[in-house]
Design a protein around this motif. Structure first.
Motif, PDB file in Angstrom:
ATOM      1  N   ASP A   8     -50.886 -17.466 -80.225  1.00  0.00           N
ATOM      2  CA  ASP A   8     -51.784 -18.626 -80.161  1.00  0.00           C
ATOM      3  C   ASP A   8     -51.427 -19.514 -78.973  1.00  0.00           C
ATOM      4  O   ASP A   8     -52.299 -20.073 -78.312  1.00  0.00           O
ATOM      5  N   SER A   9     -50.138 -19.612 -78.702  1.00  0.00           N
ATOM      6  CA  SER A   9     -49.655 -20.467 -77.613  1.00  0.00           C
ATOM      7  C   SER A   9     -50.216 -20.046 -76.257  1.00  0.00           C
ATOM      8  O   SER A   9     -50.427 -20.890 -75.383  1.00  0.00           O
ATOM      9  N   LYS A  34     -46.070 -17.671 -88.371  1.00  0.00           N
ATOM     10  CA  LYS A  34     -45.236 -18.423 -87.433  1.00  0.00           C
ATOM     11  C   LYS A  34     -45.077 -17.667 -86.119  1.00  0.00           C
ATOM     12  O   LYS A  34     -45.206 -18.244 -85.028  1.00  0.00           O
ATOM     13  N   SER A  59     -48.351 -17.582 -84.210  1.00  0.00           N
ATOM     14  CA  SER A  59     -48.649 -18.914 -83.680  1.00  0.00           C
ATOM     15  C   SER A  59     -47.840 -19.223 -82.430  1.00  0.00           C
ATOM     16  O   SER A  59     -48.380 -19.654 -81.409  1.00  0.00           O
ATOM     17  N   VAL A  60     -46.531 -18.992 -82.494  1.00  0.00           N
ATOM     18  CA  VAL A  60     -45.653 -19.327 -81.368  1.00  0.00           C
ATOM     19  C   VAL A  60     -45.819 -18.350 -80.199  1.00  0.00           C
ATOM     20  O   VAL A  60     -45.799 -18.754 -79.036  1.00  0.00           O
ATOM     21  N   ASP A  89     -44.280 -28.359 -78.419  1.00  0.00           N
ATOM     22  CA  ASP A  89     -44.348 -27.196 -79.304  1.00  0.00           C
ATOM     23  C   ASP A  89     -45.596 -26.421 -78.905  1.00  0.00           C
ATOM     24  O   ASP A  89     -46.721 -26.865 -79.138  1.00  0.00           O
ATOM     25  N   SER A 129     -47.064 -23.992 -80.059  1.00  0.00           N
ATOM     26  CA  SER A 129     -47.945 -23.509 -81.119  1.00  0.00           C
ATOM     27  C   SER A 129     -48.972 -24.559 -81.526  1.00  0.00           C
ATOM     28  O   SER A 129     -49.810 -24.304 -82.392  1.00  0.00           O
TER      29      SER A 129
END
Length: 246
Positions: free
Chosen positions: A114-115, A107, A110-111, A60, A62
């Protein structure tokens, strides 16, 4: 890409799948990563059946620690890391800003954003040991223009360009190239939730008269990952059927 080791996130379908298959066809050892384990393993099976080298690692993007584990897996399995394609992403909630949930905003950021920081943090560390590397961050046409009902996605994709340019400035002297690709609307599973009327409206926004194909995007990613793009860094490459020319 012979003797190159490549990570492709979001590699279970769409642009990621096409990219993993193309890199493997050109001789790379590919680590396919996704949260969709079954689909990801099928991509690996497809590559291996065609005579290529590939492995699957579920992560994942994130989560910082899972990015670190992914890079460690690639290095442990194939000995190094040469190229990383940070492709994983989601469309997210389709509401205007005042109606968007806080959870929906966080969300997508983040995905999709942030990733990129998490991924590059560990990818660059591994590439520095080689003395070279190439990172391709998948942004979007919406990295440079707005789009109704997609504030989080647009913000994340704009952010992708900013972090790409900054990373390129920071690591160019260490022979690590970092670029971004900006696809328009591509015929991938992300579009499956749209009805036919909306699809036709979106197609009309592309002067070329159709959605793009994952394989078309994969070709520019391959070029950026290869030594043929040795003078390309810190740049944004739209592949959009004329969308941004409107």
């Amino acid at each position: 890409m012979k003797n190159k080791v490549v990570i492709v996130t979001g590699g279970a379908s769409g642009i990621g799948e096409a990219t993993a298959v193309l890199f493997a066809r050109e001789g790379a050892s590919v680590v396919v990563s996704d949260i969709q384990e079954e689909k990801g393993k099928k991509v690996v099976q497809q590559i291996v059946a065609a005579g290529g080298k590939a492995s699957f690692f579920m992560a994942d993007v994130s989560v910082a620690e899972e990015n670190e584990a992914l890079v460690n897996f690639a290095v442990k399995t194939y000995g190094k890391l040469d190229v990383a394609v940070n492709n994983a992403g989601i469309g997210g909630e389709g509401n205007k800003i005042a109606d968007m949930s806080l959870e929906g905003w966080h969300k997508v950021i983040s995905v999709n954003l942030d990733s990129l920081f998490y991924g590059m943090k560990y990818q660059i560390a591994a590439m520095k040991k080689n003395g070279a590397g190439s990172i391709v961050n998948i942004s979007s046409i919406l990295g440079s223009v707005g789009f109704l009902g997609s504030a989080a996605y647009v913000a994340a994709k704009h952010g992708a360009l900013g972090i790409t340019k900054t990373a390129a400035l920071e690591y160019s002297s260490e022979n690590i190239r970092i670029n971004a690709v900006g696809p328009a609307f591509i015929d991938t599973p992300l579009l499956d939730r749209l009805d036919d009327e909306l699809k036709q409206k979106l197609i009309s926004m592309h002067p070329i008269g159709r959605f793009g194909k994952s394989e078309e995007v994969a070709e520019i990613i391959l070029w950026l990952g290869s030594d043929k793009a040795s003078f390309a860094t810190g740049a944004y490459y739209p592949i959009d059927g004329g969308y941004l020319a409107n």
